[in-house]
Design a protein around this motif. Structure first.
Motif, mmCIF file in Angstrom:
data_model
loop_
_atom_site.group_PDB
_atom_site.id
_atom_site.type_symbol
_atom_site.label_atom_id
_atom_site.label_comp_id
_atom_site.label_asym_id
_atom_site.label_seq_id
_atom_site.Cartn_x
_atom_site.Cartn_y
_atom_site.Cartn_z
ATOM 1 N N UNK A 61 -9.726 -4.240 25.987
ATOM 2 C CA UNK A 61 -11.019 -3.492 26.540
ATOM 3 C C UNK A 61 -12.074 -3.115 25.475
ATOM 4 N N UNK A 62 -13.198 -3.211 25.706
ATOM 5 C CA UNK A 62 -14.083 -2.946 24.692
ATOM 6 C C UNK A 62 -13.896 -1.377 23.878
ATOM 7 N N UNK A 63 -13.310 -0.510 24.870
ATOM 8 C CA UNK A 63 -13.300 0.716 24.141
ATOM 9 C C UNK A 63 -12.189 0.856 23.057
ATOM 10 N N UNK A 64 -11.138 0.010 23.270
ATOM 11 C CA UNK A 64 -10.167 -0.339 22.261
ATOM 12 C C UNK A 64 -10.553 -1.094 21.001
ATOM 13 N N UNK A 65 -11.521 -1.945 21.164
ATOM 14 C CA UNK A 65 -11.884 -2.765 20.054
ATOM 15 C C UNK A 65 -13.052 -1.998 19.351
ATOM 16 N N UNK A 66 -13.786 -1.510 20.148
ATOM 17 C CA UNK A 66 -15.199 -1.089 19.327
ATOM 18 C C UNK A 66 -14.954 -0.042 18.204
ATOM 19 N N UNK A 67 -13.914 0.760 18.205
ATOM 20 C CA UNK A 67 -13.646 1.912 16.960
ATOM 21 C C UNK A 67 -13.230 0.967 15.863
ATOM 22 N N UNK A 68 -12.412 0.106 15.876
ATOM 23 C CA UNK A 68 -12.076 -0.609 14.708
ATOM 24 C C UNK A 68 -13.252 -1.644 14.062
ATOM 25 N N UNK A 69 -13.958 -2.127 15.131
ATOM 26 C CA UNK A 69 -15.356 -2.649 14.452
ATOM 27 C C UNK A 69 -16.282 -1.755 13.827
ATOM 28 N N UNK A 70 -16.426 -0.594 14.180
ATOM 29 C CA UNK A 70 -17.314 0.280 13.813
ATOM 30 C C UNK A 70 -16.678 0.555 12.476
ATOM 31 N N UNK A 71 -15.383 0.949 12.127
ATOM 32 C CA UNK A 71 -15.245 1.680 11.041
ATOM 33 C C UNK A 71 -14.879 0.386 10.011
ATOM 34 N N UNK A 72 -14.737 -0.805 10.344
ATOM 35 C CA UNK A 72 -14.615 -1.684 9.490
ATOM 36 C C UNK A 72 -16.003 -2.017 8.860
ATOM 37 N N UNK A 199 -10.706 8.198 20.916
ATOM 38 C CA UNK A 199 -10.547 9.399 21.922
ATOM 39 C C UNK A 199 -11.852 9.648 22.888
ATOM 40 N N UNK A 200 -12.940 9.798 21.977
ATOM 41 C CA UNK A 200 -14.362 9.741 22.541
ATOM 42 C C UNK A 200 -14.771 8.947 23.335
ATOM 43 N N UNK A 201 -14.608 7.459 22.892
ATOM 44 C CA UNK A 201 -15.026 6.210 23.630
ATOM 45 C C UNK A 201 -14.298 6.262 24.936
ATOM 46 N N UNK A 202 -13.065 6.608 25.051
ATOM 47 C CA UNK A 202 -12.352 6.679 26.155
ATOM 48 C C UNK A 202 -12.507 7.531 27.103
ATOM 49 N N UNK A 203 -13.232 8.628 26.871
ATOM 50 C CA UNK A 203 -13.537 9.766 27.615
ATOM 51 C C UNK A 203 -12.679 10.807 27.662
ATOM 52 N N UNK A 204 -11.526 10.725 26.853
ATOM 53 C CA UNK A 204 -10.684 11.733 26.875
ATOM 54 C C UNK A 204 -11.222 13.228 26.256
ATOM 55 N N UNK A 205 -10.569 14.222 26.558
ATOM 56 C CA UNK A 205 -11.112 15.557 26.172
ATOM 57 C C UNK A 205 -10.961 15.699 24.544
ATOM 58 N N UNK A 206 -11.828 16.169 24.174
ATOM 59 C CA UNK A 206 -12.110 16.053 22.609
ATOM 60 C C UNK A 206 -10.849 17.048 21.910
ATOM 61 N N UNK A 207 -10.342 17.725 22.571
ATOM 62 C CA UNK A 207 -9.052 18.412 22.146
ATOM 63 C C UNK A 207 -7.859 17.446 21.536
ATOM 64 N N UNK A 208 -8.016 16.356 22.632
ATOM 65 C CA UNK A 208 -6.942 15.428 21.994
ATOM 66 C C UNK A 208 -7.232 14.798 20.716
ATOM 67 N N UNK A 209 -8.442 14.719 20.213
ATOM 68 C CA UNK A 209 -8.948 14.265 18.883
ATOM 69 C C UNK A 209 -9.078 15.473 17.692
#
Length: 237
Positions: A61-72, A199-209
């Motif tokens: 899923x894009x939500x799982x790949x995008x963070x890695x792409x962004x930080x690379x 955590x943010x991209x998946x729409x989870x509560x920020x408290x989890x991050x």
């Protein structure tokens, strides 16, 4: 308005003013040449395109790949800017004049960090929308949190990267040594940044991050302080 009281009260403003002059000088040079910024921007866009067209959306899923792409992209485009942090001054021996001036070593370091921080943020201002566009991300009001994560990570990267850029600049293999020295230190910075972004991209509560954000904040506090203290000794060496 005179005597020792004046010297004491002007010490901190003088430090910040000197640091800003150094940062302004570096940013003006980069603004006129745009060499490192263009290289970092082209790298960022090219990396996004390559990741996008080699990505199988049915597998990841894009939500799982995008963070890695962004930080690379964040890590390696930042390195392109760090390489030129001391290189321009060494070419004309302007760095010797800078060290011989009345500006403190700490103010020189802080100015360099500010310039690198602005550089990284400018590249990210282009990379973030590009990642969102190519990976069809719908973040909405959470953009502010992602920008906050990028700010924290950029500060740590700029401080650590500037210190090692100063150490590597006096060697013939500076461009090779800089990534080798900095990348191990970037790992504890990039992992919490990527996890908090996910955590943010998946729409989870920020408290989890929050745990990851605290790691980022702790990294900045420890390494920014340590780099300011250590930098004058690296110059003496």
């Amino acid at each position: 308005m005179s005597g020792g009281h004046t010297g004491a009260t002007h010490k901190a403003p003088s430090y910040l003013a000197d640091a800003w002059r150094i940062a302004r000088k570096d940013l003006l040079i980069e603004f006129r040449t745009r060499s490192a910024f263009l290289a970092a921007t082209v790298f960022a866009v090219l990396a996004v395109v390559i990741f996008r067209f080699t990505w199988d959306p049915t597998a990841i899923p894009a939500m799982d790949l995008a963070p890695g792409v962004l930080w690379v992209i964040f890590t390696f485009s930042g390195l392109l800017g760090l390489n030129r942090s001391f290189g321009l001054e060494l070419a004309e021996r302007a760095y010797d004049g800078l060290l011989a001036s009345q500006v403190s070593r700490e103010a020189i370091f802080t100015g360099k960090v500010i310039a690198n921080f602005v550089f990284v943020m400018c590249v990210q201002a282009l990379a973030l929308p590009a990642v969102a566009l190519f990976f069809d991300l719908s973040v909405g009001p959470s953009w502010g949190i992602i920008v906050g994560i990028v700010l924290l990570a950029s500060l740590g990267l700029s401080a650590v990267g500037t210190l090692f850029a100063a150490i590597a600049s006096n060697t013939r293999l500076a461009e090779l040594l800089l990534p080798m020295m900095t990348l191990p230190f970037f790992v504890p910075l990039v992992i919490p940044a990527a996890q908090a972004t996910a955590v943010v991209l998946r729409g989870q509560p920020i408290a989890e991050g929050m745990a990851w954000l605290k790691v980022l904040l702790a990294f900045d506090l420890v390494f920014v302080s340590a780099c300011i203290v250590v930098f004058p000794f690296t110059i003496e060496e």
